[in-house]
Design a protein around this motif. Structure first.
Motif, PDB file in Angstrom:
ATOM      1  N   PRO A 268       0.828  -1.183  -0.142  1.00 19.33           N
ATOM      2  CA  PRO A 268      -0.041  -0.117  -0.079  1.00 19.33           C
ATOM      3  C   PRO A 268       0.718   1.211  -0.079  1.00 19.33           C
ATOM      4  CG  PRO A 268      -0.856  -1.623   1.670  1.00 19.33           C
ATOM      5  CD  PRO A 268       0.458  -2.360   1.143  1.00 19.33           C
ATOM      6  N   HIS A 269       0.429   2.546  -0.534  1.00 20.55           N
ATOM      7  CA  HIS A 269       1.010   3.739  -0.606  1.00 20.55           C
ATOM      8  C   HIS A 269       1.523   4.020   0.967  1.00 20.55           C
ATOM      9  CE1 HIS A 269       1.884   7.658  -1.560  1.00 20.55           C
ATOM     10  NE2 HIS A 269       1.749   7.387  -2.826  1.00 20.55           N
ATOM     11  N   PRO A 270       2.635   4.477   0.980  1.00 21.43           N
ATOM     12  CA  PRO A 270       3.045   4.881   2.196  1.00 21.43           C
ATOM     13  C   PRO A 270       2.492   6.071   2.923  1.00 21.43           C
ATOM     14  CG  PRO A 270       4.875   5.554   0.716  1.00 21.43           C
ATOM     15  CD  PRO A 270       3.711   4.561  -0.008  1.00 21.43           C
ATOM     16  N   MET A 271       1.738   6.928   2.054  1.00 23.03           N
ATOM     17  CA  MET A 271       0.932   7.979   2.688  1.00 23.03           C
ATOM     18  C   MET A 271       0.045   7.398   3.595  1.00 23.03           C
ATOM     19  SD  MET A 271      -2.330   9.422   2.560  1.00 23.03           S
ATOM     20  CE  MET A 271      -2.969   8.599   0.656  1.00 23.03           C
ATOM     21  N   LEU A 272      -0.423   6.467   3.371  1.00 25.90           N
ATOM     22  CA  LEU A 272      -1.333   5.894   4.609  1.00 25.90           C
ATOM     23  C   LEU A 272      -0.727   5.758   5.984  1.00 25.90           C
ATOM     24  CD1 LEU A 272      -3.103   3.138   2.420  1.00 25.90           C
ATOM     25  CD2 LEU A 272      -3.955   5.346   3.110  1.00 25.90           C
ATOM     26  N   GLU A 273       0.429   5.694   6.073  1.00 26.64           N
ATOM     27  CA  GLU A 273       1.133   5.586   7.464  1.00 26.64           C
ATOM     28  C   GLU A 273       0.984   6.550   8.353  1.00 26.64           C
ATOM     29  OE1 GLU A 273       5.278   4.603   6.782  1.00 26.64           O
ATOM     30  OE2 GLU A 273       4.971   2.765   5.561  1.00 26.64           O
ATOM     31  N   ASP A 274       0.892   7.997   7.600  1.00 26.01           N
ATOM     32  CA  ASP A 274       0.516   9.013   8.579  1.00 26.01           C
ATOM     33  C   ASP A 274      -1.020   9.292   8.503  1.00 26.01           C
ATOM     34  OD1 ASP A 274       0.776  11.381   9.760  1.00 26.01           O
ATOM     35  OD2 ASP A 274       1.924  12.440   8.553  1.00 26.01           O
ATOM     36  N   SER A 275      -1.770   8.440   8.877  1.00 27.87           N
ATOM     37  CA  SER A 275      -3.121   8.659   8.912  1.00 27.87           C
ATOM     38  C   SER A 275      -3.992   7.886  10.189  1.00 27.87           C
ATOM     39  CB  SER A 275      -3.834   8.157   7.694  1.00 27.87           C
ATOM     40  OG  SER A 275      -4.020   6.732   7.730  1.00 27.87           O
ATOM     41  N   ASP A 276      -5.069   8.348  10.850  1.00 27.12           N
ATOM     42  CA  ASP A 276      -5.436   7.520  11.887  1.00 27.12           C
ATOM     43  C   ASP A 276      -6.710   6.582  11.363  1.00 27.12           C
ATOM     44  OD1 ASP A 276      -7.311   9.506  10.939  1.00 27.12           O
ATOM     45  OD2 ASP A 276      -7.692  10.552  12.910  1.00 27.12           O
ATOM     46  N   LEU A 277      -6.486   6.318  10.351  1.00 29.34           N
ATOM     47  CA  LEU A 277      -7.506   5.324   9.652  1.00 29.34           C
ATOM     48  C   LEU A 277      -7.016   3.815  10.011  1.00 29.34           C
ATOM     49  CD1 LEU A 277      -8.118   6.575   6.083  1.00 29.34           C
ATOM     50  CD2 LEU A 277      -9.459   7.040   8.113  1.00 29.34           C
ATOM     51  N   PRO A 278      -7.980   2.851  10.249  1.00 31.65           N
ATOM     52  CA  PRO A 278      -7.586   1.443  10.816  1.00 31.65           C
ATOM     53  C   PRO A 278      -7.002   0.782   9.619  1.00 31.65           C
ATOM     54  CG  PRO A 278      -9.872   1.655  10.375  1.00 31.65           C
ATOM     55  CD  PRO A 278      -9.491   2.893  10.302  1.00 31.65           C
ATOM     56  N   ARG A 279      -5.929   0.070   9.820  1.00 32.25           N
ATOM     57  CA  ARG A 279      -5.074  -0.894   8.691  1.00 32.25           C
ATOM     58  C   ARG A 279      -4.906  -2.069   9.179  1.00 32.25           C
ATOM     59  NH1 ARG A 279      -0.099   1.746   6.596  1.00 32.25           N
ATOM     60  NH2 ARG A 279       0.586   2.091   8.771  1.00 32.25           N
ATOM     61  N   ASP A 280      -4.794  -3.100   8.280  1.00 32.42           N
ATOM     62  CA  ASP A 280      -4.534  -4.599   8.679  1.00 32.42           C
ATOM     63  C   ASP A 280      -3.139  -4.804   8.832  1.00 32.42           C
ATOM     64  OD1 ASP A 280      -3.725  -4.635   6.086  1.00 32.42           O
ATOM     65  OD2 ASP A 280      -4.971  -6.173   5.399  1.00 32.42           O
ATOM     66  N   ALA A 281      -2.701  -5.796   8.878  1.00 30.48           N
ATOM     67  CA  ALA A 281      -1.327  -6.349   8.954  1.00 30.48           C
ATOM     68  C   ALA A 281      -0.271  -5.937   8.014  1.00 30.48           C
ATOM     69  CB  ALA A 281      -1.216  -7.767   9.651  1.00 30.48           C
ATOM     70  N   LYS A 282      -0.937  -6.016   6.849  1.00 26.79           N
ATOM     71  CA  LYS A 282      -0.223  -5.648   5.377  1.00 26.79           C
ATOM     72  C   LYS A 282      -0.229  -4.170   5.212  1.00 26.79           C
ATOM     73  CE  LYS A 282      -0.693 -10.082   3.504  1.00 26.79           C
ATOM     74  NZ  LYS A 282      -1.297 -11.043   2.133  1.00 26.79           N
ATOM     75  N   GLY A 283      -0.909  -3.354   6.194  1.00 27.10           N
ATOM     76  CA  GLY A 283      -0.830  -1.990   5.862  1.00 27.10           C
ATOM     77  C   GLY A 283      -2.098  -1.256   5.011  1.00 27.10           C
ATOM     78  N   ARG A 284      -3.093  -2.192   4.596  1.00 28.24           N
ATOM     79  CA  ARG A 284      -4.114  -2.020   3.791  1.00 28.24           C
ATOM     80  C   ARG A 284      -5.230  -1.354   4.728  1.00 28.24           C
ATOM     81  NH1 ARG A 284      -5.043  -7.460   1.180  1.00 28.24           N
ATOM     82  NH2 ARG A 284      -4.770  -8.090   3.326  1.00 28.24           N
ATOM     83  N   VAL A 285      -5.767  -0.402   4.241  1.00 30.36           N
ATOM     84  CA  VAL A 285      -7.070   0.385   5.151  1.00 30.36           C
ATOM     85  C   VAL A 285      -8.288  -0.662   5.120  1.00 30.36           C
ATOM     86  CG1 VAL A 285      -8.881   2.194   5.056  1.00 30.36           C
ATOM     87  CG2 VAL A 285      -6.421   2.592   4.063  1.00 30.36           C
ATOM     88  N   GLU A 286      -8.680  -1.094   6.365  1.00 34.14           N
ATOM     89  CA  GLU A 286      -9.594  -2.160   6.899  1.00 34.14           C
ATOM     90  C   GLU A 286     -11.078  -1.435   6.324  1.00 34.14           C
ATOM     91  OE1 GLU A 286      -9.427  -2.810  10.792  1.00 34.14           O
ATOM     92  OE2 GLU A 286      -7.839  -4.382  10.418  1.00 34.14           O
ATOM     93  N   CYS A 287     -11.889  -2.196   5.443  1.00 32.02           N
ATOM     94  CA  CYS A 287     -13.027  -1.716   4.822  1.00 32.02           C
ATOM     95  C   CYS A 287     -14.084  -2.886   5.186  1.00 32.02           C
ATOM     96  CB  CYS A 287     -12.949  -1.462   3.500  1.00 32.02           C
ATOM     97  SG  CYS A 287     -12.043  -0.356   2.991  1.00 32.02           S
ATOM     98  N   THR A 288     -15.388  -2.184   5.160  1.00 33.85           N
ATOM     99  CA  THR A 288     -16.634  -3.108   5.078  1.00 33.85           C
ATOM    100  C   THR A 288     -16.989  -3.634   4.029  1.00 33.85           C
ATOM    101  OG1 THR A 288     -18.287  -1.349   4.983  1.00 33.85           O
ATOM    102  CG2 THR A 288     -17.434  -1.802   7.380  1.00 33.85           C
ATOM    103  N   ALA A 289     -17.863  -4.604   3.725  1.00 35.36           N
ATOM    104  CA  ALA A 289     -18.512  -4.746   2.282  1.00 35.36           C
ATOM    105  C   ALA A 289     -19.156  -3.705   1.533  1.00 35.36           C
ATOM    106  CB  ALA A 289     -19.212  -5.958   2.461  1.00 35.36           C
TER     107      ALA A 289
END
Length: 446
Positions: A268-289
């Motif tokens: 995943p794009h490293p930009m996500l590292e500086d956010s308060d969004l929930p992410r999984d073990a691989k750094g992806r943003v956790e989403c619902t269906a």
């Protein structure tokens, strides 16, 4: 009452498809859509191998965002942080100015980058295959290796120049290698000093088979077609070192190579590292269906950077694979859910059973497995081109790509290296630096 602001971070395949659908279906004054990306264009990555091989004009596989999104605001900027608690994001604009933006709804689709491993020499010798710049570079690089090899009498240097290593046996690596090998085999006919047998193409894959996206029989078929062309496919093998262009593999093989292409996965794009969004073990943003980010109601995500549940799987923990097929379909559902939220309607789940995969293996060769139907050779190659032509955004780009393909029928491929593209100022700087230097006879140059 001011228009709600919908901010889309990422103008790639997902971001552009989403914005185009919103632009088409949104009512006047319903919302203001802002698309933020570091590049002013979207690159259709499935066509990168053909752009690298010269079958397609590189400009035709990129879509200018401002041209396509005339009813959206497009900002060329780098998002450096997301503070959802305050519904704000931080971005650095093209002039270096740092701005903070508020939003009513946020879509996080920055995509992914190459996932490199800490292998000695990889950073110095390797190149990825995710951008149009990398594709053009590889095209010029491979052809320039043929030029130099044809003019040298140093056999050791010759072997190094004509050795090409690709690490990663997924779709990206297979298609990139197959197209470039096909191009080089075609081009080498213009080099009487070099034979096709002198070229060495090596594919390194850590798993026990290539193309895990298809069934084992199709994987074996693809491996066989590559080996028929003289490509070495090394399975259950990893790279240990690339220091100074000397390749050391885990199977004990060692040799020199002037070309190392890394296609062994993405992250995943490293930009996500500086956010308060929930992410999984691989750094992806956790989403619902519903493609909403977990724990939020007005933040959405999709594509390579998102962990989206796969509702078609019997495994409750299964996630959608990071493929273009899922990305495009998620973008459409995402657009409809954003419109539904704006209009106070019910959101829907994303549910799509993976239809299969198609791959090009060079001119007139391909492998495909769609809904259990296996195609090989020319029919698979034709399906590969047809499928991706339909998925290419905008009618004008579809027409340009079709025109490139039709021009291939009566005319030969353009196989020439334009090395100046990598450093276009080199000759001018050299000329400028020599001005005023004394000539051998004592006179001043210039």
């Amino acid at each position: 009452m001011p228009e709600p602001r919908v901010v889309i971070i990422g103008g790639g395949h997902v971001g552009l498809t989403l914005a185009l659908r919103l632009q088409r279906k949104m009512k006047p004054g319903e919302a203001k859509v802002t698309v933020i990306d570091t590049q002013p264009h979207m690159t259709y990555q499935p066509f990168l191998p053909e752009a690298a091989a010269g079958s397609l004009e590189p400009r035709h596989v990129v879509v200018p965002l401002r041209e396509a999104l005339r009813n959206c605001e497009v900002l060329t900027a780098q998002v450096s942080g997301i503070d959802h608690a305050r519904q704000r994001l931080t971005a650095t604009l093209g002039d270096g100015k740092v701005e903070r933006f508020g939003y009513d709804m946020l879509v996080v689709v920055p995509g992914s980058i190459s996932r490199a491993l800490p292998i000695p020499g990889l950073a110095e010798q390797g190149v990825g295959f995710k951008t149009i710049g990398e594709a053009i570079y590889l095209r010029n690089h491979v052809l320039s290796r043929l030029d130099i090899a044809a003019s040298t009498t140093d056999e050791r240097l010759r072997r190094r120049l004509l050795t090409f290593v690709f690490v990663g046996g997924g779709y990206a690596g297979i298609e990139a290698m197959a197209e470039l090998e096909s191009m080089a085999r075609y081009a080498i006919r213009s080099y009487p000093q070099v034979s096709a047998q002198e070229m060495r193409w090596v594919l390194v894959e850590a798993m026990g088979r290539i193309m895990p996206e298809v069934s084992p029989p199709m994987s074996e078929y693809t491996k066989g077609r590559l080996e028929e062309r003289g490509i070495e496919v090394k399975l259950n093998t990893t790279a240990k070192s690339f220091v100074d262009g000397h390749v050391a593999l885990s199977d004990g093989d060692e040799f020199d190579a002037d070309t190392v292409v890394w296609t062994a996965g993405v992250k995943p794009h490293p930009m996500l590292e500086d956010s308060d969004l929930p992410r999984d073990a691989k750094g992806r943003v956790e989403c619902t269906a519903r493609l909403q980010v977990r724990g939020t109601h007005n933040v959405f995500s999709a594509g390579d950077c998102a962990a989206v549940p796969d509702l078609t799987s019997s495994d409750p923990d299964a996630l959608c694979s990071p493929s273009a097929q899922h990305a495009v379909r998620q973008a459409k559902v995402l657009a409809d859910n954003i419109l539904a939220m704006l209009r106070g309607e019910q959101l829907v789940n994303y549910k799509h059973k993976y239809a299969g995969s198609v791959a090009g293996l060079g001119l007139f060769q391909g492998a495909a497995e769609v809904h259990g139907v296996k195609l090989k050779g020319f029919p698979a190659w034709l399906l590969h081109r047809g499928y991706h032509l339909m998925r290419m955004p905008t009618a004008s780009h579809k027409a340009r790509i079709l025109g490139d393909w039709l021009m291939e029928l009566p005319f030969p491929r353009q196989v020439v290296a334009l090395g100046e593209l990598h450093d276009p100022r080199a000759e001018f700087v050299k000329a400028a630096n020599t001005r005023g230097l004394p000539k051998p006879n004592g006179r001043v140059a210039g």
